[in-house]
Design an enzyme around this catalytic site. Structure first.
Site, PDB file in Angstrom:
ATOM      1  N   HIS A 155       0.854  -1.197   0.000  1.00 45.84           N
ATOM      2  CA  HIS A 155       0.000   0.000   0.000  1.00 45.84           C
ATOM      3  C   HIS A 155       0.885   1.240   0.000  1.00 45.84           C
ATOM      4  O   HIS A 155       1.941   1.259   0.622  1.00 45.84           O
ATOM      5  CB  HIS A 155      -0.892   0.019   1.249  1.00 45.84           C
ATOM      6  CG  HIS A 155      -2.069   0.928   1.119  1.00 45.84           C
ATOM      7  ND1 HIS A 155      -1.990   2.275   1.363  1.00 45.84           N
ATOM      8  CD2 HIS A 155      -3.340   0.679   0.717  1.00 45.84           C
ATOM      9  CE1 HIS A 155      -3.180   2.808   1.155  1.00 45.84           C
ATOM     10  NE2 HIS A 155      -4.018   1.877   0.753  1.00 45.84           N
ATOM     11  N   ASP A 182      -7.937  -5.341  -0.304  1.00 46.09           N
ATOM     12  CA  ASP A 182      -8.400  -6.221  -1.392  1.00 46.09           C
ATOM     13  C   ASP A 182      -8.064  -7.688  -1.159  1.00 46.09           C
ATOM     14  O   ASP A 182      -8.505  -8.547  -1.920  1.00 46.09           O
ATOM     15  CB  ASP A 182      -7.767  -5.763  -2.715  1.00 46.09           C
ATOM     16  CG  ASP A 182      -8.311  -4.407  -3.136  1.00 46.09           C
ATOM     17  OD1 ASP A 182      -7.529  -3.458  -3.249  1.00 46.09           O
ATOM     18  OD2 ASP A 182      -9.547  -4.304  -3.281  1.00 46.09           O
TER      19      ASP A 182
HETATM   20  C1  SDX Z   1      -6.212   0.010  -3.032  1.00 37.28           C
HETATM   21  O1  SDX Z   1      -4.530   4.592  -2.054  1.00 37.28           O
HETATM   22  C2  SDX Z   1      -5.424   3.893  -1.431  1.00 37.28           C
HETATM   23  O2  SDX Z   1      -5.781   4.191  -0.336  1.00 37.28           O
HETATM   24  C3  SDX Z   1      -5.959   2.691  -2.212  1.00 37.28           C
HETATM   25  C4  SDX Z   1      -6.949   1.813  -1.458  1.00 37.28           C
HETATM   26  C5  SDX Z   1      -8.238   2.554  -1.200  1.00 37.28           C
HETATM   27  O3  SDX Z   1      -8.934   2.173  -0.245  1.00 37.28           O
HETATM   28  O4  SDX Z   1      -8.592   3.419  -2.032  1.00 37.28           O
HETATM   29  O5  SDX Z   1      -6.384   1.389  -0.243  1.00 37.28           O
HETATM   30  C6  SDX Z   1      -7.338   0.588  -2.276  1.00 37.28           C
HETATM   31  O6  SDX Z   1      -5.999   0.380  -4.157  1.00 37.28           O
HETATM   32  C7  SDX Z   1      -5.320  -0.997  -2.339  1.00 37.28           C
HETATM   33  C8  SDX Z   1      -4.129  -1.452  -3.234  1.00 37.28           C
HETATM   34  C9  SDX Z   1      -4.628  -2.545  -4.195  1.00 37.28           C
HETATM   35  N1  SDX Z   1      -3.586  -2.917  -5.147  1.00 37.28           N
HETATM   36  C10 SDX Z   1      -2.908  -4.079  -5.033  1.00 37.28           C
HETATM   37  O7  SDX Z   1      -3.065  -4.880  -4.123  1.00 37.28           O
HETATM   38  C11 SDX Z   1      -1.914  -4.342  -6.179  1.00 37.28           C
HETATM   39  C12 SDX Z   1      -0.625  -4.928  -5.586  1.00 37.28           C
HETATM   40  N2  SDX Z   1       0.024  -3.869  -4.814  1.00 37.28           N
HETATM   41  C13 SDX Z   1       1.049  -3.087  -5.481  1.00 37.28           C
HETATM   42  O8  SDX Z   1       0.954  -2.925  -6.839  1.00 37.28           O
HETATM   43  C14 SDX Z   1       1.525  -1.893  -4.679  1.00 37.28           C
HETATM   44  O9  SDX Z   1       1.778  -2.330  -3.410  1.00 37.28           O
HETATM   45  C15 SDX Z   1       0.646  -0.649  -4.619  1.00 37.28           C
HETATM   46  C16 SDX Z   1       0.285  -0.179  -5.966  1.00 37.28           C
HETATM   47  C17 SDX Z   1      -0.573  -0.909  -3.826  1.00 37.28           C
HETATM   48  C18 SDX Z   1       1.458   0.420  -3.901  1.00 37.28           C
HETATM   49  O10 SDX Z   1       2.517   0.656  -4.669  1.00 37.28           O
HETATM   50  P1  SDX Z   1       3.656   1.729  -4.254  1.00 37.28           P
HETATM   51  O11 SDX Z   1       3.456   2.278  -2.907  1.00 37.28           O
HETATM   52  O12 SDX Z   1       3.786   2.676  -5.388  1.00 37.28           O
HETATM   53  O13 SDX Z   1       4.897   0.858  -4.079  1.00 37.28           O
HETATM   54  P2  SDX Z   1       5.881   0.565  -5.246  1.00 37.28           P
HETATM   55  O14 SDX Z   1       5.111   0.083  -6.436  1.00 37.28           O
HETATM   56  O15 SDX Z   1       6.787   1.733  -5.400  1.00 37.28           O
HETATM   57  O16 SDX Z   1       6.702  -0.677  -4.620  1.00 37.28           O
HETATM   58  C19 SDX Z   1       7.701  -0.478  -3.624  1.00 37.28           C
HETATM   59  C20 SDX Z   1       8.516  -1.773  -3.650  1.00 37.28           C
HETATM   60  C21 SDX Z   1       8.932  -2.163  -5.069  1.00 37.28           C
HETATM   61  O17 SDX Z   1      10.080  -2.968  -4.954  1.00 37.28           O
HETATM   62  P3  SDX Z   1      11.574  -2.221  -5.103  1.00 37.28           P
HETATM   63  O18 SDX Z   1      11.531  -1.425  -6.378  1.00 37.28           O
HETATM   64  O19 SDX Z   1      11.699  -1.353  -3.859  1.00 37.28           O
HETATM   65  O20 SDX Z   1      12.564  -3.362  -5.124  1.00 37.28           O
HETATM   66  O21 SDX Z   1       7.674  -2.851  -3.186  1.00 37.28           O
HETATM   67  C22 SDX Z   1       7.479  -3.769  -4.237  1.00 37.28           C
HETATM   68  C23 SDX Z   1       7.811  -3.050  -5.510  1.00 37.28           C
HETATM   69  O22 SDX Z   1       8.206  -3.953  -6.526  1.00 37.28           O
HETATM   70  N3  SDX Z   1       6.065  -4.154  -4.175  1.00 37.28           N
HETATM   71  C24 SDX Z   1       5.608  -5.381  -4.363  1.00 37.28           C
HETATM   72  C25 SDX Z   1       4.227  -5.306  -4.151  1.00 37.28           C
HETATM   73  N4  SDX Z   1       3.883  -4.049  -3.856  1.00 37.28           N
HETATM   74  C26 SDX Z   1       5.033  -3.329  -3.873  1.00 37.28           C
HETATM   75  N5  SDX Z   1       6.242  -6.535  -4.702  1.00 37.28           N
HETATM   76  C27 SDX Z   1       5.451  -7.637  -4.811  1.00 37.28           C
HETATM   77  N6  SDX Z   1       4.117  -7.638  -4.610  1.00 37.28           N
HETATM   78  C28 SDX Z   1       3.472  -6.499  -4.288  1.00 37.28           C
HETATM   79  N7  SDX Z   1       2.165  -6.510  -4.085  1.00 37.28           N
END
Ligand code: SDX
Length: 393
Positions: free
Chosen positions: A271, A328
């Site tokens: 998140h 989710d």
């Molecule tokens: C919702 O904003 C809100 O409040 C949203 C929400 C709401 O109520 O409205 O809470 C609802 O959208 C929840 C999120 C649902 N999405 C997912 O579950 C999709 C999977 N999650 C990711 O795509 C990710 O965690 C996000 C999009 C939710 C957040 O992404 P960020 O904060 O931009 O983090 P990032 O993409 O910059 O990742 C940081 C690191 C990266 O690795 P490095 O580059 O540091 O090596 O964490 C890794 C990412 O690759 N990472 C993950 C991951 N999420 C982040 N690696 C594997 N699996 C994951 N799920």
């Protein structure tokens, strides 16, 4: 990041937005609606009451609650001619596309909601949208399965009426078990608002141009549709199904999600704000357990979700990046247990999030300082150059 812009949803130039609706502490995993911790809604979950709280800033007294409930009941039907729009969509149309289109179409049938002169007028518009979005969602589902539309029943409360429109047959009314009614009320209210998430910021951005409430919320539906946002609840079920079908083990899926080259993520994990457990995920995991136990349903996908959580929460990759289950991760298992098809999960998220979108739209529209949102950018393109005629290129 080049080309990265700082979204300024219309408040000053601080690049952030001030709001009194929802408070999140991402480090501590705290979420409060108008100051009330969400855990306090678990005992007697009431989505309609939380919708009022978010929109009007206080819990409704009896008179307010009755007025709002009456508004929701009287506004539940769609104009009959809207049915033609449903018929224009293929049965395979994504319900989120139908939802966004039909919310916009609603405004054509309710020009009275274009100019909201006072709070009473706004209250009826808000109730109309919250009520009709449920009817639109149910009709989209019925259209997708070729079943007749079931009209809303004025004797039923919000969630039982939705499930009635979704699942009743013309002569066999769907009975909503209390445990199901409470579970879906909780799922909806836990999705009701989450400060400046992607879709709510979109609603504020569109509303800042003084676009009407329906157009602004239709834009919110489009933003929520993305798999990184509200579409993640569908992606979580697809991930769990893939493991359940034996195509990959939970251990190997987690391993793949850590490998950047795989382009795979552990859906429902991580998140932007929570660097601790998403409090909603904890509550939804309990709801899933309670619902399945009471209904006597054995869902292997719940066991797989628990296994993925157990593996990931011990893995340094997830620990170091502070990646925990989000809203989710368990919500789809609850909706699946109730019989809601996977392609309707993000529609359910939209129904839940609508009061939050409406609250933010009204907070902005009714504020004296509302300015059109106009983000700036960091220009990374070419320096000044001259035009060259085509025959000389
Ligand atoms: C919702 O904003 C809100 O409040 C949203 C929400 C709401 O109520 O409205 O809470 C609802 O959208 C929840 C999120 C649902 N999405 C997912 O579950 C999709 C999977 N999650 C990711 O795509 C990710 O965690 C996000 C999009 C939710 C957040 O992404 P960020 O904060 O931009 O983090 P990032 O993409 O910059 O990742 C940081 C690191 C990266 O690795 P490095 O580059 O540091 O090596 O964490 C890794 C990412 O690759 N990472 C993950 C991951 N999420 C982040 N690696 C594997 N699996 C994951 N799920």
């Amino acid at each position: 990041r080049t080309g990265y812009i700082t979204l300024d949803p219309g408040y000053g130039n601080t690049g952030s937005c001030q709001s009194a609706i929802t408070f999140i502490d991402g480090e501590k995993g705290i979420l409060r609606y108008r100051g009330i911790p969400i855990e306090q809604f678990e005992q007697a979950p009431n989505f309609v009451e939380v919708a009022w709280l978010l929109i009007f800033g206080h819990l409704p007294n009896d008179a307010e609650y009755q007025t709002f409930s009456t508004d929701l009941t009287t506004c539940a039907n769609l104009d009959e001619s809207m049915k033609h729009h449903f018929e224009g969509f293929p049965r395979t149309a994504p319900p989120m596309a139908i939802l966004s289109a039909m919310i916009n179409a609603l405004s054509c049938f309710h020009p009275e909601f274009f100019e909201l002169e006072n709070e009473d007028h706004f209250r009826v518009a808000a109730a109309g949208l919250i009520s009709k979005v449920r009817t639109i969602a149910a009709y989209a589902y019925r259209h997708s399965i070729g079943q007749p539309y079931i009209y809303p029943d004025p004797a039923l409360r919000y969630v039982p009426n939705f499930l009635h429109m979704m699942f009743s047959q013309p002569y066999a009314e769907h009975f909503c078990e209390p445990v199901v009614r409470d579970a879906i009320n909780l799922v909806l209210l836990l999705h009701a608002d989450h400060e400046q998430n992607c879709s709510t910021s979109t609603v504020r951005m569109v509303g800042s141009s003084q676009a009407n409430l329906f157009a602004s919320c239709a834009a919110g539906v489009c933003a929520l549709w993305g798999p990184l946002h509200g579409g993640a609840n569908v992606a979580v079920l697809e991930m769990l199904e893939q493991i359940y079908q034996g195509h990959i083990s939970p251990e190997d899926y987690v391993r793949m999600a850590k490998d950047k080259d795989s382009k795979v993520r552990l859906m429902g994990f991580g998140h932007r704000v929570y660097k601790n457990f998403d409090p909603r995920a904890r509550m939804l995991a309990n709801v899933a357990d309670r619902l399945l136990t009471t209904l006597g349903v054995q869902d292997p996908l719940l066991d797989i979700a628990r296994k993925l959580e157990e593996i990931a929460l011990k893995d340094p990759y997830f620990i170091d990046r502070q990646l925990y289950p989000n809203v989710d991760f368990y919500s789809g298992i609850i909706m699946r247990a109730v019989g809601i098809p996977t392609n309707m999960f993000t529609v359910m998220f939209s129904i839940g999030r609508l009061p939050g979108w409406i609250a933010h739209w009204w907070e902005q529209a009714s504020s004296t300082g509302n300015k059109i949102a106009r983000p700036r950018q960091i220009y990374t393109g070419a320096g000044i150059t001259n035009h060259v005629p085509r025959d000389a290129r």
